[in-house]
Design a protein around this motif. Structure first.
Motif, PDB file in Angstrom:
ATOM      1  N   UNK A   8      10.929 -21.869 -43.517  1.00  0.00           N
ATOM      2  CA  UNK A   8       9.722 -22.821 -42.963  1.00  0.00           C
ATOM      3  C   UNK A   8       9.473 -23.996 -43.753  1.00  0.00           C
ATOM      4  N   UNK A   9      10.094 -25.300 -43.412  1.00  0.00           N
ATOM      5  CA  UNK A   9       9.946 -26.295 -44.360  1.00  0.00           C
ATOM      6  C   UNK A   9       9.794 -27.699 -43.517  1.00  0.00           C
ATOM      7  N   UNK A  10       9.001 -28.657 -43.647  1.00  0.00           N
ATOM      8  CA  UNK A  10       8.676 -29.606 -42.762  1.00  0.00           C
ATOM      9  C   UNK A  10       9.899 -30.931 -43.250  1.00  0.00           C
ATOM     10  N   UNK A  11      10.634 -30.699 -44.380  1.00  0.00           N
ATOM     11  CA  UNK A  11      11.640 -31.865 -44.709  1.00  0.00           C
ATOM     12  C   UNK A  11      13.108 -31.315 -44.305  1.00  0.00           C
ATOM     13  N   UNK A  12      13.884 -32.188 -43.252  1.00  0.00           N
ATOM     14  CA  UNK A  12      15.038 -31.737 -42.510  1.00  0.00           C
ATOM     15  C   UNK A  12      16.145 -31.718 -43.796  1.00  0.00           C
ATOM     16  N   UNK A  13      15.983 -32.292 -44.907  1.00  0.00           N
ATOM     17  CA  UNK A  13      16.986 -32.435 -45.943  1.00  0.00           C
ATOM     18  C   UNK A  13      16.896 -31.167 -46.599  1.00  0.00           C
ATOM     19  N   UNK A  28      21.899 -14.779 -42.371  1.00  0.00           N
ATOM     20  CA  UNK A  28      21.417 -15.427 -41.099  1.00  0.00           C
ATOM     21  C   UNK A  28      20.524 -16.243 -41.187  1.00  0.00           C
ATOM     22  N   UNK A  29      20.542 -17.409 -41.028  1.00  0.00           N
ATOM     23  CA  UNK A  29      19.267 -18.581 -41.108  1.00  0.00           C
ATOM     24  C   UNK A  29      18.557 -19.034 -39.822  1.00  0.00           C
ATOM     25  N   UNK A  30      17.285 -18.896 -39.685  1.00  0.00           N
ATOM     26  CA  UNK A  30      16.543 -19.584 -38.588  1.00  0.00           C
ATOM     27  C   UNK A  30      15.459 -20.592 -39.350  1.00  0.00           C
ATOM     28  N   UNK A  31      15.460 -21.469 -38.850  1.00  0.00           N
ATOM     29  CA  UNK A  31      14.689 -22.652 -39.172  1.00  0.00           C
ATOM     30  C   UNK A  31      13.441 -23.113 -38.395  1.00  0.00           C
ATOM     31  N   UNK A  32      12.518 -23.330 -39.149  1.00  0.00           N
ATOM     32  CA  UNK A  32      11.221 -23.994 -38.805  1.00  0.00           C
ATOM     33  C   UNK A  32      10.657 -25.222 -39.228  1.00  0.00           C
ATOM     34  N   UNK A  33      10.073 -26.072 -38.409  1.00  0.00           N
ATOM     35  CA  UNK A  33       9.909 -27.525 -39.001  1.00  0.00           C
ATOM     36  C   UNK A  33       8.427 -27.622 -39.496  1.00  0.00           C
ATOM     37  N   UNK A  34       7.509 -26.559 -39.150  1.00  0.00           N
ATOM     38  CA  UNK A  34       6.352 -26.529 -39.733  1.00  0.00           C
ATOM     39  C   UNK A  34       5.581 -25.115 -39.624  1.00  0.00           C
ATOM     40  N   UNK A  35       4.346 -24.924 -40.117  1.00  0.00           N
ATOM     41  CA  UNK A  35       3.904 -23.693 -40.209  1.00  0.00           C
ATOM     42  C   UNK A  35       3.688 -23.052 -38.779  1.00  0.00           C
ATOM     43  N   UNK A  36       3.065 -23.629 -37.877  1.00  0.00           N
ATOM     44  CA  UNK A  36       2.987 -23.058 -36.409  1.00  0.00           C
ATOM     45  C   UNK A  36       4.308 -22.751 -35.738  1.00  0.00           C
ATOM     46  N   UNK A  37       5.460 -23.469 -36.032  1.00  0.00           N
ATOM     47  CA  UNK A  37       6.609 -22.935 -35.494  1.00  0.00           C
ATOM     48  C   UNK A  37       7.098 -21.719 -36.082  1.00  0.00           C
ATOM     49  N   UNK A  38       6.971 -21.563 -37.554  1.00  0.00           N
ATOM     50  CA  UNK A  38       7.479 -20.765 -38.164  1.00  0.00           C
ATOM     51  C   UNK A  38       6.583 -19.371 -37.722  1.00  0.00           C
ATOM     52  N   UNK A  39       5.309 -19.418 -37.836  1.00  0.00           N
ATOM     53  CA  UNK A  39       4.770 -18.262 -37.386  1.00  0.00           C
ATOM     54  C   UNK A  39       5.032 -17.897 -35.778  1.00  0.00           C
ATOM     55  N   UNK A  40       5.347 -18.811 -35.098  1.00  0.00           N
ATOM     56  CA  UNK A  40       5.724 -18.185 -33.761  1.00  0.00           C
ATOM     57  C   UNK A  40       6.971 -17.355 -33.804  1.00  0.00           C
ATOM     58  N   UNK A  53       7.881 -23.267 -47.700  1.00  0.00           N
ATOM     59  CA  UNK A  53       7.263 -24.605 -48.173  1.00  0.00           C
ATOM     60  C   UNK A  53       5.789 -24.595 -48.453  1.00  0.00           C
ATOM     61  N   UNK A  54       5.227 -25.057 -49.426  1.00  0.00           N
ATOM     62  CA  UNK A  54       3.693 -25.090 -49.688  1.00  0.00           C
ATOM     63  C   UNK A  54       3.137 -26.348 -49.002  1.00  0.00           C
ATOM     64  N   UNK A  55       3.821 -27.491 -49.310  1.00  0.00           N
ATOM     65  CA  UNK A  55       3.060 -29.013 -48.512  1.00  0.00           C
ATOM     66  C   UNK A  55       3.630 -29.121 -47.253  1.00  0.00           C
ATOM     67  N   UNK A  56       3.014 -28.701 -46.284  1.00  0.00           N
ATOM     68  CA  UNK A  56       3.306 -29.104 -44.905  1.00  0.00           C
ATOM     69  C   UNK A  56       2.273 -29.870 -44.176  1.00  0.00           C
ATOM     70  N   UNK A  57       2.472 -30.847 -43.072  1.00  0.00           N
ATOM     71  CA  UNK A  57       1.412 -31.409 -42.529  1.00  0.00           C
ATOM     72  C   UNK A  57       0.370 -30.520 -41.648  1.00  0.00           C
ATOM     73  N   UNK A  58       0.841 -29.791 -40.830  1.00  0.00           N
ATOM     74  CA  UNK A  58      -0.033 -28.982 -39.826  1.00  0.00           C
ATOM     75  C   UNK A  58      -0.705 -27.915 -40.521  1.00  0.00           C
ATOM     76  N   UNK A  59       0.000 -27.309 -41.432  1.00  0.00           N
ATOM     77  CA  UNK A  59      -0.799 -25.978 -42.062  1.00  0.00           C
ATOM     78  C   UNK A  59      -0.053 -25.714 -43.225  1.00  0.00           C
ATOM     79  N   UNK A  60      -0.593 -25.570 -44.407  1.00  0.00           N
ATOM     80  CA  UNK A  60       0.204 -25.379 -45.578  1.00  0.00           C
ATOM     81  C   UNK A  60       0.600 -24.137 -45.745  1.00  0.00           C
TER      82      UNK A  60
END
Length: 231
Positions: A8-13, A28-40, A53-60
């Motif tokens: 769970x990280x908002x930075x694509x790189x 096996x790797x699953x990606x989420x671009x923010x906290x909300x998507x990660x929780x889902x 990741x700690x510093x994310x825009x929608x939910x840290x």
């Protein structure tokens, strides 16, 4: 079986780097671009480790970690560009298992993941070996001194727990108030044996509040109490 990792990280790189590093290791790797998507994603799938990741825009990351900890003990590694000890303390207090500072060293990260997976496997094995007494939606764990109803612990006093154990370990056997008192307090008890009634009333109320739909402690009129053998 290869560990299943949720990143769970908002930075694509960063997500791309982690995916490449972890996939090479066979994870096996699953990606989420923010906290909300990660929780889902976390709610819908089983993961062995969460890289968060700690510093994310929608939910840290601390908020996400706290929400995961409400329902799961899945290992969590916090990822951050900051090395402030206060950040680490907050992460551990929120429920994180480990803390890695960016830029991430691939070998170190993989070693930490393996360590957490081994620890989780050992804990799961210990739980499987743990002795338990089961009755429908109610489970007693003698080593923990704990009673669980529908996977949630019931807060019993020491005497209430002792009464439950006396009855539950001998289903269908009727115990008089006097025999329960003797086992709880010994021969030196000079109070009213009906104190047992008060304890059992409290136990029944706590079981009901916890969601138990039946009463496991049966009253045997004129004699005492027994545990219903419901399995």
């Amino acid at each position: 079986m290869s560990p299943n990792i949720l990143v769970i990280d908002d930075e694509w790189n960063m997500r791309n780097l982690l995916r490449i590093v972890l996939s090479k290791e066979g994870f096996e790797v699953t990606e989420a671009h923010n906290g909300t998507e990660g929780l889902t994603l976390f709610a819908k799938n089983k993961f062995d480790v969460v890289l968060l990741d700690i510093m994310m825009p929608d939910m840290d990351g601390w908020q996400v970690c706290g929400k995961i900890r409400q329902s799961s003990t899945t290992p969590i590694i916090m990822l951050t560009a900051r090395s402030d000890i206060k950040d680490k303390v907050q992460g551990f207090q929120t429920g994180a298992d480990d803390y890695v500072v960016k830029p991430v060293d691939p070998e170190e990260l993989i070693a930490r993941i393996y360590a957490l997976v081994r620890r989780a496997d050992q804990a799961a094995s210990a739980i499987k070996r743990e002795r338990k007494i089961e009755f429908l939606d109610l489970v007693i764990y003698p080593e923990r001194l704990q009673v669980v109803v529908k996977n949630l612990p019931v807060e019993l006093t020491h005497k209430e727990y002792d009464i439950v154990m006396i009855l539950a370990q001998n289903p269908q056997r009727t115990f008089s108030r006097a025999s329960i008192v003797e086992q709880l307090w010994g021969n030196d008890f000079f109070g009213d044996p009906r104190v047992v009634d008060t304890h059992i009333k409290n136990i029944r109320e706590k079981f009901q509040i916890a969601g138990l739909t039946y009463n496991p402690i049966q009253t045997v009129w004129g004699v005492g109490y027994r545990w219903a053998n419901l399995t």
